[in-house]
Design an enzyme around this catalytic site. Sequence first.
Site, PDB file in Angstrom:
ATOM      1  N   LYS A  95       0.749  -1.215  -0.053  1.00 45.99           N
ATOM      2  CA  LYS A  95       0.002   0.116   0.076  1.00 45.99           C
ATOM      3  C   LYS A  95       0.721   1.088   0.025  1.00 45.99           C
ATOM      4  O   LYS A  95       0.776   2.378  -0.773  1.00 45.99           O
ATOM      5  CB  LYS A  95      -0.879  -0.071   1.321  1.00 45.99           C
ATOM      6  N   ASN A  96       1.815   1.311   0.881  1.00 43.07           N
ATOM      7  CA  ASN A  96       2.616   2.376   1.027  1.00 43.07           C
ATOM      8  C   ASN A  96       3.785   2.673  -0.258  1.00 43.07           C
ATOM      9  O   ASN A  96       4.141   3.790  -0.083  1.00 43.07           O
ATOM     10  CB  ASN A  96       3.362   2.382   2.368  1.00 43.07           C
TER      11      ASN A  96
ATOM     12  N   CYS B  11      -5.251   7.765   8.988  1.00 39.25           N
ATOM     13  CA  CYS B  11      -5.400   7.242  10.662  1.00 39.25           C
ATOM     14  C   CYS B  11      -5.024   8.265  11.595  1.00 39.25           C
ATOM     15  O   CYS B  11      -4.107   8.849  11.580  1.00 39.25           O
ATOM     16  CB  CYS B  11      -4.428   6.260  10.911  1.00 39.25           C
TER      17      CYS B  11
ATOM     18  N   ARG C 189       0.586  14.244  13.030  1.00 39.59           N
ATOM     19  CA  ARG C 189       0.915  14.249  11.893  1.00 39.59           C
ATOM     20  C   ARG C 189       1.045  15.574  10.826  1.00 39.59           C
ATOM     21  O   ARG C 189       0.267  15.874   9.905  1.00 39.59           O
ATOM     22  CB  ARG C 189      -0.096  13.213  11.205  1.00 39.59           C
TER      23      ARG C 189
ATOM     24  N   ASP D 123       4.669   0.650  11.781  1.00 43.44           N
ATOM     25  CA  ASP D 123       3.387   0.107  11.205  1.00 43.44           C
ATOM     26  C   ASP D 123       3.263  -1.377  11.779  1.00 43.44           C
ATOM     27  O   ASP D 123       2.167  -2.014  11.586  1.00 43.44           O
ATOM     28  CB  ASP D 123       3.612   0.133   9.777  1.00 43.44           C
TER      29      ASP D 123
ATOM     30  N   ARG E 256      -8.347  -0.349   4.507  1.00 48.27           N
ATOM     31  CA  ARG E 256      -7.621   0.472   3.816  1.00 48.27           C
ATOM     32  C   ARG E 256      -6.157  -0.030   3.186  1.00 48.27           C
ATOM     33  O   ARG E 256      -5.537   0.663   2.537  1.00 48.27           O
ATOM     34  CB  ARG E 256      -7.310   1.769   4.926  1.00 48.27           C
TER      35      ARG E 256
END
Length: 420
Positions: free
Chosen positions: A22-23, A116, A121, A306, A399
């Site tokens: 995903k990243n 999230c 952030r 993560d 997600r």
Amino acid sequence: MEKLVIDGGIPLCGKIDLQGSKNSALPVLAATAAVDGISVIHNCPDLSDVAAAVKILEHIGCKVKREGHTVIVDARNACGFEIPETQMREMRSSIVFLGALLSRFGKASVTPPGGCEIGLRPIDLHLSSLRSLGVSVCENGGILECRAENGMKGCHISLAFPSVGATENIILSALSAQGETVITNAAREPEIIDLADFLCSCGAKISGAGQSTVRISGVKGLTGTEHRIIPDRIVASTFMAAAAATGGKITVNGAVREHLSPIIPVFETVGCRTEFSGNEMRISAPRKLTRVKSLRTMPYPGFPTDSQAIIMAMLVTAKGTSVVTEKIFENRFRHVPELIKMGADIRVEDGCVAVIDGVERLHGAKVSAGDLRGGCALAVAALGAAGRTEIDRIYHIDRGCEAIEKSFSQLGARIKRERI
Ligand code: UD1
């Protein structure tokens, strides 16, 4: 709304293919907007965040086609440089479109991103770096108006922290800057290398990706290419932790040994055996896991934030006391109260240190996913627990983890998705 219903206690066994990262997929998809051509991206996972990236690409005028795990982006007629707040709020990595749009059009209007709720952030490092490149950034009613209509100029940017997103945004913006941009203290994650590989194959000149110093020489334009997204190392750690928590033995197909090097020692410390043959990784767990004395999240090649929640879900039944310290994000222990509902013995000190006294076994409970990886952690815990666990708010899991119930079912787990 949907929930996962898991009847735990079955040792996982069998073989599973690893999804694309995903990243990696998200910044690569954003980067396709910087390309005046057609990009064919293979191994794109089927996730709600990928769908959100596709929506943004379509909004700015790209034609996007999905064929299984391949996404084809025709950005030749892209002309939009404004991303509405609703789309920006869907995920954190929408901010990486900022660099792609600046590089292609010399202007972009965005709002602060969503994602999230694992911490504050901020995007200060992104914005100060863009300013160094000559971008004017004005905030106007919550909208960030970024302009570099006379072009950007290569410069030296030293990041105060090796932020993944800021490194990606600088690389993307610098693609069309005049001269050379040098980033020091750049993020070194494998996903940065994947983005640079994609861009270089489109004609960009980038060296040093994956190291602390990255150099980008501006080029006139980028042309389309074909690219394959790297496997997802965090999902690999999820399968591995689930095998460990259930005393199982599985093979993960498509794993990259080097990408997993920060987490494999943790599995070995708890007593698992791991073995690679090509891109197949076998992991077998002992009957009882042993504690990890101290584990601290760090930027790559350190232990990934993560994987923190996911590994904690495995440590709650390990023999002895484990200490997990989260220093990347301020609010990444949302899974702790849920694990406690399942019988875990965890004490949080100073908001960032979790002291885990291993219990014999967890029991099923009704729990709630608070964020993506925290949700995956609850699934790992539930697979090892006695009895039935129900996890709601699984849209967080969707997600980043493709059809998690199918993957775990394939490994013999009793898990199903139900409508609430
Ligand atoms: C990316 C990953 C995310 C992962 C994180 C750290 C994607 C889509 N997401 O997120 O899964 O957990 O890397 O490995 O790739 N920070 C600032 N100012 C900034 C930017 C960041 O203070 O301008 C801080 C953040 O608040 C955080 C830390 O730096 O505390 C790390 O953030 P960063 O590396 O930027 O993570 P993301 O790119 O958001």
